[in-house]
Design a protein around this motif. Structure first.
Motif, PDB file in Angstrom:
ATOM      1  N   SER A 105       4.092 -19.978   3.145  1.00  0.00           N
ATOM      2  CA  SER A 105       3.473 -18.849   2.448  1.00  0.00           C
ATOM      3  C   SER A 105       3.320 -17.627   3.333  1.00  0.00           C
ATOM      4  CB  SER A 105       2.105 -19.265   1.898  1.00  0.00           C
ATOM      5  OG  SER A 105       1.233 -19.657   2.949  1.00  0.00           O
ATOM      6  N   TRP A 106       3.260 -17.820   4.659  1.00  0.00           N
ATOM      7  CA  TRP A 106       3.095 -16.693   5.577  1.00  0.00           C
ATOM      8  C   TRP A 106       4.374 -15.861   5.692  1.00  0.00           C
ATOM      9  CZ3 TRP A 106      -1.697 -15.667   7.319  1.00  0.00           C
ATOM     10  CH2 TRP A 106      -2.646 -16.698   7.286  1.00  0.00           C
ATOM     11  N   PHE A 107       5.511 -16.407   5.273  1.00  0.00           N
ATOM     12  CA  PHE A 107       6.795 -15.733   5.449  1.00  0.00           C
ATOM     13  C   PHE A 107       7.376 -15.232   4.134  1.00  0.00           C
ATOM     14  CE2 PHE A 107       6.217 -18.949   8.754  1.00  0.00           C
ATOM     15  CZ  PHE A 107       6.355 -18.181   9.904  1.00  0.00           C
ATOM     16  N   ILE A 108       6.582 -15.232   3.079  1.00  0.00           N
ATOM     17  CA  ILE A 108       7.033 -14.718   1.785  1.00  0.00           C
ATOM     18  C   ILE A 108       6.702 -13.227   1.715  1.00  0.00           C
ATOM     19  CG2 ILE A 108       6.771 -14.889  -0.709  1.00  0.00           C
ATOM     20  CD1 ILE A 108       5.978 -17.791  -0.366  1.00  0.00           C
ATOM     21  N   GLY A 141       4.164 -11.661  -1.012  1.00  0.00           N
ATOM     22  CA  GLY A 141       3.339 -12.813  -1.375  1.00  0.00           C
ATOM     23  C   GLY A 141       2.426 -13.272  -0.253  1.00  0.00           C
ATOM     24  N   ASN A 142       2.776 -12.934   1.001  1.00  0.00           N
ATOM     25  CA  ASN A 142       1.909 -13.344   2.109  1.00  0.00           C
ATOM     26  C   ASN A 142       0.611 -12.558   2.162  1.00  0.00           C
ATOM     27  OD1 ASN A 142       2.819 -10.857   2.978  1.00  0.00           O
ATOM     28  ND2 ASN A 142       3.994 -11.658   4.712  1.00  0.00           N
ATOM     29  N   LEU A 143       0.445 -11.631   1.216  1.00  0.00           N
ATOM     30  CA  LEU A 143      -0.813 -10.891   1.162  1.00  0.00           C
ATOM     31  C   LEU A 143      -1.886 -11.656   0.388  1.00  0.00           C
ATOM     32  CD1 LEU A 143       0.482  -7.258   0.497  1.00  0.00           C
ATOM     33  CD2 LEU A 143      -0.214  -8.269   2.681  1.00  0.00           C
ATOM     34  N   TRP A 144      -1.488 -12.670  -0.380  1.00  0.00           N
ATOM     35  CA  TRP A 144      -2.504 -13.427  -1.134  1.00  0.00           C
ATOM     36  C   TRP A 144      -2.251 -14.937  -1.198  1.00  0.00           C
ATOM     37  CZ3 TRP A 144       1.189 -10.501  -3.758  1.00  0.00           C
ATOM     38  CH2 TRP A 144       2.005 -11.203  -4.641  1.00  0.00           C
ATOM     39  N   ILE A 145      -1.004 -15.396  -1.078  1.00  0.00           N
ATOM     40  CA  ILE A 145      -0.750 -16.836  -1.197  1.00  0.00           C
ATOM     41  C   ILE A 145      -1.425 -17.638  -0.085  1.00  0.00           C
ATOM     42  CG2 ILE A 145       1.018 -18.617  -1.296  1.00  0.00           C
ATOM     43  CD1 ILE A 145       2.898 -16.616  -2.540  1.00  0.00           C
ATOM     44  N   PRO A 146      -1.349 -17.230   1.190  1.00  0.00           N
ATOM     45  CA  PRO A 146      -2.068 -17.999   2.221  1.00  0.00           C
ATOM     46  C   PRO A 146      -3.568 -18.054   1.976  1.00  0.00           C
ATOM     47  CG  PRO A 146      -0.452 -16.558   3.236  1.00  0.00           C
ATOM     48  CD  PRO A 146      -0.536 -16.165   1.792  1.00  0.00           C
ATOM     49  N   ARG A 147      -4.116 -16.998   1.402  1.00  0.00           N
ATOM     50  CA  ARG A 147      -5.551 -17.039   1.098  1.00  0.00           C
ATOM     51  C   ARG A 147      -5.860 -18.119   0.062  1.00  0.00           C
ATOM     52  NH1 ARG A 147      -8.671 -15.804  -2.959  1.00  0.00           N
ATOM     53  NH2 ARG A 147     -10.891 -15.417  -2.540  1.00  0.00           N
ATOM     54  N   GLY A 185     -10.057  -8.264   6.270  1.00  0.00           N
ATOM     55  CA  GLY A 185      -9.745  -7.600   7.534  1.00  0.00           C
ATOM     56  C   GLY A 185      -8.296  -7.779   7.928  1.00  0.00           C
ATOM     57  N   TRP A 186      -7.742  -8.973   7.668  1.00  0.00           N
ATOM     58  CA  TRP A 186      -6.345  -9.243   8.014  1.00  0.00           C
ATOM     59  C   TRP A 186      -5.399  -8.376   7.187  1.00  0.00           C
ATOM     60  CZ3 TRP A 186      -2.640 -10.935  10.974  1.00  0.00           C
ATOM     61  CH2 TRP A 186      -1.429 -11.354  10.435  1.00  0.00           C
ATOM     62  N   VAL A 187      -5.622  -8.294   5.876  1.00  0.00           N
ATOM     63  CA  VAL A 187      -4.758  -7.486   5.015  1.00  0.00           C
ATOM     64  C   VAL A 187      -4.905  -6.004   5.355  1.00  0.00           C
ATOM     65  CG1 VAL A 187      -4.319  -6.788   2.627  1.00  0.00           C
ATOM     66  CG2 VAL A 187      -4.746  -9.192   3.162  1.00  0.00           C
ATOM     67  N   ALA A 188      -6.137  -5.574   5.629  1.00  0.00           N
ATOM     68  CA  ALA A 188      -6.360  -4.173   6.006  1.00  0.00           C
ATOM     69  C   ALA A 188      -5.621  -3.829   7.291  1.00  0.00           C
ATOM     70  CB  ALA A 188      -7.853  -3.908   6.158  1.00  0.00           C
ATOM     71  N   THR A 189      -5.589  -4.761   8.235  1.00  0.00           N
ATOM     72  CA  THR A 189      -4.854  -4.536   9.477  1.00  0.00           C
ATOM     73  C   THR A 189      -3.370  -4.371   9.215  1.00  0.00           C
ATOM     74  OG1 THR A 189      -6.475  -5.820  10.749  1.00  0.00           O
ATOM     75  CG2 THR A 189      -4.310  -5.518  11.725  1.00  0.00           C
ATOM     76  N   LEU A 190      -2.796  -5.245   8.378  1.00  0.00           N
ATOM     77  CA  LEU A 190      -1.372  -5.154   8.065  1.00  0.00           C
ATOM     78  C   LEU A 190      -1.026  -3.818   7.413  1.00  0.00           C
ATOM     79  CD1 LEU A 190      -0.575  -8.721   6.654  1.00  0.00           C
ATOM     80  CD2 LEU A 190      -0.065  -7.826   8.939  1.00  0.00           C
TER      81      LEU A 190
END
Length: 275
Positions: free
Chosen positions: A161-164, A167-173, A205-210
């Motif tokens: 999920s981290w490499f989609i 989708g990596n903005l919400w699937i890992p969550r 915080g992680w998504v905001a950083t990206l």
């Protein structure tokens, strides 16, 4: 007197069988069946780490490694902020007094400082991502042992999920939320029991950083004037500051979820099993 069975002379009393006939009768009589013996076989205790039909693997070691690397990443971001602020000082000097105010040595040192900070940050971030994803997969597998059929996807999504893209903005969550819920002391309890507040703050915080880092890089690539460069540097400093906060929140998230799983595994291993 004669024996009552074989009519031979015997010393027995009248009508009684002789000793020879008595022994033959005893030998011919079938033996009474032995009473069945009921034995209780104790149920063996499950091996350490085995719960239900799955095997738990400790996330403690990986969790500690991830937390140490996340701390180093936070320090690396702080170092890059320092280099960016130094670069900003030079850019502001150009705006105020022109290029004459900035020496060639100062400009070269500022660029070297920024390059080194970026290289160290990039290498640490790569190592941290590898260890963090391995830890994330470990806790996801453990959560599947705690609560079977609780997840919408298989354990592979904890990595994939981290490499989609996008989708990596919400699937890992989503994987993290399901893992967190299954790792609670009672995964069937309501959301007020060990809520996902820390997880949600970290993910924000992680998504905001990206997003902020991508925007700052885009602005920096398009900067042509000193004013535009200054604005791009300000965005980079803001993005890195958010990244420091996100790294600290990630440390707290890893620590909390690792502790939840360790506590639940110990409690389950000490619970007597009935047959």
């Amino acid at each position: 007197m004669p024996c009552s069975q074989c009519e031979h002379r015997s010393t027995t009393s009248a009508g009684a069988p002789c000793p020879a006939c008595t022994g033959q009768a005893a030998a011919a009589a079938p033996a009474a069946p032995a009473a069945p013996v009921t034995t209780l076989t104790p149920t063996p205790a499950p091996p350490p780490g085995v719960v239900g039909s799955g095997v738990l693997r400790s996330p403690v070691g990986l969790g500690r490694a991830a937390m140490i690397l996340l701390l180093l990443v936070a320090v690396a971001y702080i170092a890059r902020i320092t280099a960016e602020l130094n670069m900003r000082r030079l850019v502001a000097g150009v705006l105020d007094d022109g290029f004459v105010a900035v020496s060639e040595a100062d400009a070269a040192f500022a660029e070297l400082m920024l390059n080194w900070a970026e290289t160290i940050r990039g290498n640490l971030l790569l190592a941290t991502m590898v260890v963090f994803i391995i830890w994330f997969h470990r806790v996801r597998c453990n959560a599947g042992v705690f609560a079977t059929d609780w997840f919408t996807n298989g354990t592979g999504m904890a990595i994939g999920s981290w490499f989609i893209p996008i989708g990596n903005l919400w699937i890992p969550r989503r994987v993290a939320v399901e893992t967190w819920t299954a790792s609670r002391a009672d995964h069937l309890a309501g959301s007020r029991h060990q809520p996902t507040t820390l997880l949600n703050i970290w993910w924000t915080g992680w998504v905001a950083t990206l997003l902020l880092s991508a925007f700052a890089a885009w602005r920096g690539s398009r900067a042509e004037t000193a004013d535009e460069m200054l604005a791009a540097v300000d965005l980079m400093v803001a993005a890195d500051a958010v990244a420091v906060v996100a790294a600290v929140l990630a440390i707290l998230f890893v620590r909390r979820l690792t502790h939840m799983q360790h506590t639940k595994a110990v409690a389950l291993s000490q619970t007597p099993r009935t047959v």
